[in-house]
Scaffold this motif. Structure first.
Motif, short mmCIF file in Angstrom:
data_model
loop_
_atom_site.label_atom_id
_atom_site.label_comp_id
_atom_site.label_asym_id
_atom_site.label_seq_id
_atom_site.Cartn_x
_atom_site.Cartn_y
_atom_site.Cartn_z
N LYS A 130 26.21 88.87 39.90
CA LYS A 130 26.30 86.87 40.02
C LYS A 130 27.41 87.06 41.26
O LYS A 130 28.03 87.18 42.25
CB LYS A 130 27.78 86.58 39.08
CG LYS A 130 26.98 86.82 37.26
CD LYS A 130 28.41 86.51 36.72
CE LYS A 130 27.70 86.91 35.03
NZ LYS A 130 28.68 86.93 34.52
N LYS A 135 28.66 83.22 44.19
CA LYS A 135 29.04 81.55 44.15
C LYS A 135 28.86 81.26 45.11
O LYS A 135 29.89 82.40 46.15
CB LYS A 135 30.57 82.17 42.54
CG LYS A 135 31.09 80.91 42.77
CD LYS A 135 32.60 81.17 42.04
CE LYS A 135 33.16 79.20 42.53
NZ LYS A 135 34.45 79.54 41.77
N GLY A 168 30.50 77.28 39.18
CA GLY A 168 30.65 78.94 38.39
C GLY A 168 29.48 79.67 39.36
O GLY A 168 29.03 79.16 40.27
N TRP A 169 30.10 80.97 38.78
CA TRP A 169 29.02 82.04 38.95
C TRP A 169 27.65 81.92 38.69
O TRP A 169 27.37 81.65 37.27
CB TRP A 169 29.14 83.43 38.19
CG TRP A 169 30.73 84.29 39.26
CD1 TRP A 169 31.96 83.45 38.13
CD2 TRP A 169 31.79 84.55 40.24
NE1 TRP A 169 33.08 83.64 39.06
CE2 TRP A 169 32.28 84.92 40.25
CE3 TRP A 169 30.17 84.18 40.94
CZ2 TRP A 169 32.67 84.25 41.47
CZ3 TRP A 169 30.91 85.07 42.14
CH2 TRP A 169 32.24 85.66 42.23
#
Length: 91
Positions: A25, A27, A33-34
């Motif tokens: 992920k 960010k 958010g991710w």
């Protein structure tokens, strides 16, 4: 990091531990958010998102279920074709 425009491709290496990354992920500093990245091939992961002008953090999950987070790996002025190293990983 490679890519062009909104397409970002990241090669993940030297994770240690299990070594097999099963999820990534990303960010940016200006998003809430991710964002999940998709596996391209091998340990290359990609996303189509406007992350330009933002410092980038990464969250990796390995095959043994361990999640590693490294904040601000790439600075806000990151460029394609450069290598960035996470410093917060415990290995």
């Amino acid at each position: 990091m490679e890519g062009r425009g909104f397409f970002i491709n990241v090669l993940i290496s030297n994770v240690a531990g299990a070594g097999d990354v099963t999820a990534v992920k990303v960010k940016g500093t200006m998003i809430g958010g991710w964002l999940s990245m998709a596996r391209n091939w091998g340990q290359n992961w990609h996303i189509s998102a406007d992350l330009n002008g933002q410092a980038l953090s990464f969250e990796l999950t390995t095959s043994d279920g361990v999640t590693l987070t490294s904040y601000n790996v790439a600075p806000k002025d990151w460029e394609f074709g450069r290598t960035y190293i996470g410093k917060q990983f415990p290995f």
